[in-house]
Design a protein around this motif. Structure first.
Motif: not given
Length: 429
Positions: A287-303
């Motif tokens: 779950n931590a690894a999946e959350t980290l992947t989603e958070l990275r994708d989200l941050s790339r979408g922001l900038h």
């Protein structure tokens, strides 16, 4: 004391730079006022309007009006320069005249040009005001001539007259030294009054310049809204970039550390003694690894981090990650604002995703260039075509994003291809 300051202001007014500049403005602005009234009001507007009332003269009359309106804009620019250079009156430039379409559309746009019609109104009012200004300058000339009466008397001139600028009455002759003194005194009095006459004329002209030769209330309101929107868009872009950095440097680092800690815990557990605890730690680590992947994708979408090096590097990186071969061409000498860069990158990424998902193309191209104060993005592919802007679709979303900064998106995609999508954005939001 206030009385002494007021007296000194009155007595020194003819010697101030402001008084001379205002007198020069009244003198120099008379010629364009006279020529403008004759050419614009009399010839172009009046004669053109008269021609339009006849069948045979309609076309020449419209041409007269169009020419007069164009000349009025030019004369308005000249008057703004005179006001800026001589009396320090700085007026914002009105919006430039833009027209699209054929000849009829351009003529109609010219006839609807509110800035030009306000310039015509200024020309109409300016001539009587400029005549008053010329009369005020005449006071300066007459006062200066009378002041020299003593010098001329001393030089042997005995045939003089006491000049005055008031209409009517004669010019009293001066045949004695006392008369020369009187003429000089009257000249000084006239010179003391003259600056205030020119200042009054200039004060009225200032108001006319602001009201009729500036951008107008609606244009100023529009400019204020554009500036406010630009500040809001840039501020939003900065906030998103700050959020992306906080996520990258804070939450992502902590999640990565948490995943590593859970890996260490899992390695120290004995499956024979505590199998349920091992499964629980394994689930938490996943779950931590999946959350980290989603958070990275989200941050790339922001900038997207690739934008830190500019659009050229960002688009090249984007093309390298695309499954199709992408030909990238970038000609952007000056970088747009961060908000525009992010929007252009987002549009390019979405359009490339559409090419991969829907077009069946074997290759595509990205062209990015600037010109006329705009950023132009073109994405082409050799796919099956048939793309169109549908309500609720991805292209419709891009259209709405472009409109937030007064941009536009157009699609040319006949069946059988090729497809070309053009995005036009301002360089500054």
């Amino acid at each position: 004391m206030p009385e002494l300051r007021a007296a000194r202001t009155v007595l020194t007014a003819p010697l101030t730079r402001r008084a001379w500049e205002e007198a020069a403005y009244c003198l120099l602005s008379f010629v364009p006022a006279l020529v403008g009234f004759a050419l614009i009001v009399v010839v172009a507007v009046a004669l053109g309007s008269a021609f339009t009332l006849t069948v045979l003269g309609a076309v020449p009359g419209i041409l007269f009006l169009v020419a007069g309106l164009a000349l009025a804009r030019g004369l308005g620019a000249l008057q703004r320069q005179l006001a800026r250079g001589l009396i320090g009156e700085r007026v914002e430039e009105p919006p430039r005249f833009h027209s699209r379409g054929g000849l009829v559309a351009r003529v109609e746009a010219r006839l609807r040009d509110a800035t030009a019609w306000r310039a015509v109104a200024y020309v109409l009012v300016k001539l009587p005001l400029a005549t008053l200004g010329l009369y005020a300058v005449l006071w300066w000339v007459i006062g200066a001539i009378n002041v020299t009466a003593l010098v001329r008397w001393a030089a042997g001139q005995r045939d003089m007259a006491l000049l005055h600028p008031l209409p009517g009455g004669g010019q009293p002759p001066v045949h004695s030294l006392g008369g020369a003194f009187a003429a000089a005194a009257v000249g000084c009095a006239i010179l003391l009054v003259s600056p205030w006459l020119t200042r009054g004329v200039v004060a009225v002209d200032r108001r006319l310049v602001r009201a009729l030769l500036g951008p107008g209330a609606l244009a100023e309101r529009l400019r204020d809204l554009e500036e406010t929107r630009a500040l809001a868009v840039d501020d939003a872009a900065q906030q998103l970039r700050r959020l992306e950095r906080n996520l990258h440097d804070g939450a992502q680092v902590r999640l990565a550390a948490l995943a590593m800690s859970l890996d260490m815990v899992r390695e120290q557990l004995d499956d024979r003694d505590r199998p349920e605890l091992h499964r629980l730690v394994e689930t938490a680590r996943d779950n931590a690894a999946e959350t980290l992947t989603e958070l990275r994708d989200l941050s790339r979408g922001l900038h997207p981090p690739a934008l830190d090096g500019g659009l050229a590097d960002a688009l090249t990186t984007l093309a390298a990650k695309t499954a199709l071969p992408v030909d990238v061409s970038v000609d952007v000498p000056n970088r747009p604002t961060p908000a525009i860069e992010s929007l252009a990158y987002y549009c390019a990424a979405e359009l490339l995703a559409n090419v991969i998902k829907h077009s069946g193309a074997r290759g595509c191209g990205i062209e990015l260039s600037t010109g006329d104060g705009t950023l132009r993005l073109r994405v082409t592919d050799d796919g099956r075509g048939g793309a169109h802007i549908a309500e609720g679709g991805g292209l419709a979303g891009l259209v709405q994003r472009a409109r937030t900064v007064d941009g536009e998106l157009t699609v040319n995609s006949p069946h059988g291809g090729p497809t070309t999508v053009n995005v036009r954005l301002p360089l500054h939001a």
